[in-house]
Structure formats: C-alpha cells, structure tokens
Enzyme design. Structure first.
Site, PDB file in Angstrom:
ATOM      1  N   GLU A 225       0.839  -1.204   0.000  1.00 61.72           N
ATOM      2  CA  GLU A 225       0.000   0.000   0.000  1.00 61.72           C
ATOM      3  C   GLU A 225       0.877   1.258   0.000  1.00 61.72           C
ATOM      4  O   GLU A 225       0.761   2.133   0.856  1.00 61.72           O
ATOM      5  CB  GLU A 225      -0.970  -0.014   1.189  1.00 61.72           C
ATOM      6  N   GLU A 359      -4.729  -8.964  -0.085  1.00 63.20           N
ATOM      7  CA  GLU A 359      -5.442  -8.657   1.158  1.00 63.20           C
ATOM      8  C   GLU A 359      -6.919  -8.576   0.819  1.00 63.20           C
ATOM      9  O   GLU A 359      -7.331  -7.705   0.035  1.00 63.20           O
ATOM     10  CB  GLU A 359      -4.974  -7.333   1.783  1.00 63.20           C
TER      11      GLU A 359
HETATM   12  O1  AHR Z   1      -4.624  -6.282   7.191  1.00 68.69           O
HETATM   13  C1  AHR Z   1      -4.550  -5.137   7.949  1.00 68.69           C
HETATM   14  C2  AHR Z   1      -3.960  -3.959   7.197  1.00 68.69           C
HETATM   15  O2  AHR Z   1      -4.820  -3.580   6.174  1.00 68.69           O
HETATM   16  C3  AHR Z   1      -2.650  -4.189   6.508  1.00 68.69           C
HETATM   17  O3  AHR Z   1      -1.569  -4.058   7.355  1.00 68.69           O
HETATM   18  C4  AHR Z   1      -2.633  -3.104   5.469  1.00 68.69           C
HETATM   19  O4  AHR Z   1      -1.878  -3.450   4.351  1.00 68.69           O
HETATM   20  C5  AHR Z   1      -4.097  -2.908   5.157  1.00 68.69           C
HETATM   21  O5  AHR Z   1      -4.439  -1.591   5.142  1.00 68.69           O
END
Ligand code: AHR
Length: 554
Positions: A225, A359
C-alpha cells in the site's frame, strides 16, 4: 383429481363442488381425508412460508474448459499484528502449549489440512517498518509496533521462525519487503541472506544461525500500500522505486534459477477511485515499456468488505439486514477485478502479469474490550458464505487472478483460526478453505445458471452462486452457495457429455446467519455430508438455506 386449494383470509377452503361438507356421506370420506391432509399441509406452509424450496437449474459445459484455478488464490496473510503471530503461531519453545521449536502444534496440524499455498509475511503496514536484522540471531532487537496498538515487538519471530513455520505447514514464503522506510540495499541483503548458496558473509551468517541450506522465497512483494501506509507515494515515484527493487533484490537460490522462479509483485490498487485507476495505469504502462533490467510478475490489489470506513458492522450478534448488506457489498469484488483487469489488458494483453488480491476479507468493528489496534473479530456463518462468494469470483477470473491472500490467518480480521492461550477453535471460514482444497490447480469449467434473487429490506442480491472445475484427481467438482437464509434450494445440474454415476460432498450451514464456533462449542458451524444424486447426466441436491456446498461427481 386432487382437490384444489385456495387461501382466503388464512382459511383453507376446498373448491370442489361436492367436497368439504364434513357431513357428507361415507362415500366421500376418502376425499374428506385428502382435503384434511392438504389443509394441514397448507396451514404448515402458511405458518412457515419460508420452507418452500426454490429451484435452480445449472448447466456445466465440460467441453469448454477454462483457465487453471491457481492454487495461490487460497493463500494466507500473517502480519505482526495483534495476536496473529505472537500467541497465534508463536508461543516459544518454553511454552506449556505443545509446540515444535516454539510454533504451536495444534495450529500447524489444522493449517496442514488447508494445503496453504503461500503465506504473505511480515505485513501489511508492518512490512514497511520491518527491519529484518532485528529478527535474526541469538540477540533480538526489541522494537515497537506503532501501526498496530503501539505494543512491544520482541522480534522473537523472525526470518528463521517464519521459514520454519512455512516448512511445518507445507507452504511457501511470500515475503513483503520494506520499501517505505527501508532501502534497496537492506532488501537485497535480506534476500541474499535467505537465498544465497555460495559462501558469502550473509550466507555464512545464515548458516551460523542454524540454516546452512538456502531458503526458497516463492514470491516477493515490493512494498505494501505504497499509496498510503507504505509511504504515501505518488504512482510515478513508486514506479521509480519498483524498478530499483525489481532490479537489485535478487533470489540466489540455485533451485529457483530456472524452475519455480521467484515472482515479483508490485503494489497495485486499493479500490476503484480515480487515484487507484491512475495507479494501475501508471504501473502497467511502465511494465509495458520495461526493458531487460527489471520486471514484475504480479500486481497486487487490496479490497476489504467493510461497507464503510471505519469498520462498524458487528462480527457477532447481528441480524439478517447486516447479513444481506455485507454479502451484497462483498460482491463488488467482481467489479473491482473487472475494472483493473481491463486496464491490465490494455498494457498486457497476454496476461503475463497476474492480479494478486493479497489482502481481502471482511473487516468488522473490533470486538468489545479488545485492543482496537489488534483487529480482533469473530467469524460467523456469514463469513463462510462471504469467503465462498469471493473464491468463486477469483475462480471466474482465473485467467488474470492468479493469487490471493485472505486477511488474516489467525486471530486477526477474517481468520481461519482463533486461539486463547492453550485453546484453539477453527472458524467457519477455515472450513470453507478446507472444502475448497480440490479446487486448487483445478481447471475451471463454465456453469450457466439463473441464480434468482434474495431480498432483505432494500438489499437484493443473487440467491445462488456456483462454480465447477475439473480437479487434478480427474473428478468434476462443483460448489454451490445458497445465500438465502430462509429458503432451501433444489439444485439440478445438467452435465451433458458426462455419464455421472455417483456424487458425494459436504455442506456447511448453521442455525443462524451469525452462528459462530466458540472454544466451548467448536462444532456449531462445521461441514456435514450431503446427499447428492448423480444419474443420467444430471446431478441433483437440496441446499440448506445459508449454506456452502462442495460436491464431487464421478
Ligand atoms: O490487514 C490489515 C492492514 O490492512 C494491513 O496491514 C494493510 O496493508 C491494510 O491496510
């Protein structure tokens, strides 16, 4: 001829001229009995109108196989966050909780059954503040974890412990390197430390720390990110960084030189807002013009089911309205994939670069009395259905989506496993991942169907969902989800070209949409065998309301 029934103001009336006169002659007794039986049936239907099964017909076209469903879509994500690593995986060798070199035996045994293809580690946002040297050798550097509750990070779980964990569960490493606060050199050294086979100083150090053989690193995530917690970079700035990391962060493991080469994953979008469209455009345009000196194999995408930020939906103790809203929202994944795939297609029509949703999952309000920075939430039947819907979306985009990592593996967000000291419970999501194991590396087979619809308040979504695939075992595997929480579904699969003789499978459901497994009642949401009939080119089965079903046909 059976008497016809109509409902009038809740009363069942037989509409057949000579009938329903209870004072009628004995010759009409049979008809009276029929009438009464039907009246009873009708009153049952009136009292429980939801019990009426819906019918869904599906056609599976085995003659048109699609792409391979890359087993990497069943990947996991384990970040240094809350009790994800510490307590969830790592208890330390001195713990009274049974462990192997500090890693919980119960968790390892459970995860082995999922055949986890890869685990993304050490973050997340944590990765962009992780300095690998803190986590090797006999003397670990104690730091803080400012992203996640500001707690102490003991670094007792570092590179060797992670690789040991991966090995114990039979998985592969997906390492996220620090682009945000690290340097290219730091990341390059880490990879040399892990993968070098020749006697360099870093290789010697790894051997001295207990691992003479080079480790395998299957995937390399270049940042996390980077448009947000990973450094708030512009897309152009990130691309400049990406080129340097891609060029210099090398995998030296001779076993990965030709086969099973490490795949490099660039940071991709986190939604469909214009800035993310621009991000995908910028990275993919750069990729299109890349020369020999840098390359990528994947573009990451993050998408949580949250409805709105900050996460406020409860993970337990919710009703049908929240059930429907979350499931409707999760279906947006399909649109998001289509949006970014279309951009990727412009610059990479051969689909060389995979879209990797590293994610995803449901993100709810933190559990009451938990540290909000620990992202602790319960996991219900709703999450099982949510997982199935997403896995099916990934499978339908198997030509481009060749990796995904649910967030997160243990005790964090939509977890597979919850632990509390020596106790462990498997979540409904865990069981979905277990039921889907036969889809790993199976060949997608198209299914045509009209899913019908399910409406709750002003939320409407498809009632049913399904995928089919030819497994590596040669069997046809089908998955069918019944989203409707009150109506069962009669499913009829037409399987032209298949002389199906037998079918067997499992279904996952529970009494309520928010049913959960707890340490005291771990078997509330577990898969049960389902009766399915395969005959004459047809497969028939009845789906329970709010259920996920996987069946194989031979
Ligand atoms: O999964 C939790 C968080 O969500 C991670 O660290 C980040 O990459 C995302 O914003």
């Amino acid at each position: 001829m059976a008497p016809t029934l109509v409902y009038e103001s809740g009363t069942v009336i037989c509409r057949r001229q000579r009938m329903c006169n209870l004072a009628s002659s004995l010759t009409h007794l049979r008809e009276v009995a029929n009438c009464l039986a039907l009246a009873i049936l009708a009153s049952v239907l009136l009292a429980a109108p939801f019990a009426v099964a819906q019918k869904v017909e599906l056609s599976v076209d085995v003659s048109q196989p699609g792409a391979k469903i890359d087993r990497s879509i069943f990947g996991q994500f384990a970040e240094h966050l809350g009790h994800g690593i510490y307590e969830g995986i790592w208890v330390g060798p001195g713990s009274s909780i049974p462990n192997t070199r500090g890693i919980r035996n119960d968790v390892v045994a459970a995860l082995k059954q999922l055949k986890v293809p890869n685990v993304r580690w050490p973050g997340g946002c944590f990765a962009d503040e992780y300095h690998w040297r803190n986590g090797i050798g006999p003397q670990r550097v104690v730091t803080l974890n400012p992203n996640w509750g500001g707690v102490i990070e003991p670094n007792t779980f570092g590179t060797h412990e992670f690789m040991d964990f991966i090995d114990q569960i039979g998985s592969q490493a997906y390492i996220s390197v620090n682009v945000g606060s690290g340097t290219v050199r730091e990341a390059a050294d880490w990879l040399e430390y892990m993968t070098a086979a020749q006697p360099t100083t870093l290789e010697n150090e790894r051997a001295a720390n207990g691992h003479p053989d080079p480790y395998r690193v299957a995937k390399l995530g270049i940042g996390n990110e980077s448009w947000d917690c990973g450094g708030n970079m512009s897309a152009d700035y990130y691309v400049d960084q990406l080129k340097r990391y891609s060029r210099f962060v090398r995998n030296y493991n001779p076993a990965q030189e030709h086969e099973q080469q490490m795949t490099k994953v660039a940071v991709g979008p986190g939604g469909d807002e214009p800035r993310f469209i621009d991000w995908t455009e910028t990275v993919m345009k750069a990729y299109q013009h890349h020369g020999w000196s840098w390359d990528i194999d994947g573009l990451s995408m993050h998408s949580y089911t949250v409805v709105k930020w900050p996460p406020s939906f409860k993970s337990m103790g919710f009703g049908e309205a929240e059930y429907a809203q979350i499931l409707k929202s999760t279906l947006d994944m399909d649109k998001l994939i289509k949006t970014h795939s279309a951009i990727m297609d412009k610059y990479d029509p051969q689909k060389r670069v995979a879209l990797i949703i590293d994610e995803w999952g449901a993100w709810y309000a933190p559990l009451p009395d938990s540290n909000p920075g620990f992202l602790a939430q319960q996991n219900s039947l709703r999450d099982a259905i949510l997982a199935a819907l997403n896995l099916n979306i990934f499978a339908r985009h198997a030509d481009r989506v060749r990796g995904a990592n649910i967030a997160q593996m243990i005790n964090v967000l939509q977890a597979m496993i919850l632990t509390d000291k020596e106790k462990m419970v498997l979540t409904p999501t865990y069981y979905v991942f277990r039921m889907y194991v036969p889809f790993q590396d199976a060949t997608f087979v198209p299914v045509a169907f009209d899913p019908g619809s399910y409406t709750q308040g002003d939320t409407t979504l498809p009632r049913a969902d399904a995928i089919a695939a030819k497994g590596k075992d040669g069997k046809l595997w089908v998955e069918v989800t019944n989203v409707d929480p009150t109506k069962s579904v009669e499913v009829e699969f037409n399987l032209p070209g298949l002389s199906a003789k037998s079918a067997a499978g499992e279904t996952l459901t529970a009494p309520k949409v928010d049913s959960i497994n707890t340490f005291d009642s771990p078997n509330t949401v577990i898969p049960m065998p389902i009766a399915a009939k395969a005959q004459g080119g047809k497969l028939t089965l009845t789906l329970e309301p709010k259920s996920v079903t996987v069946v194989s046909v031979e």
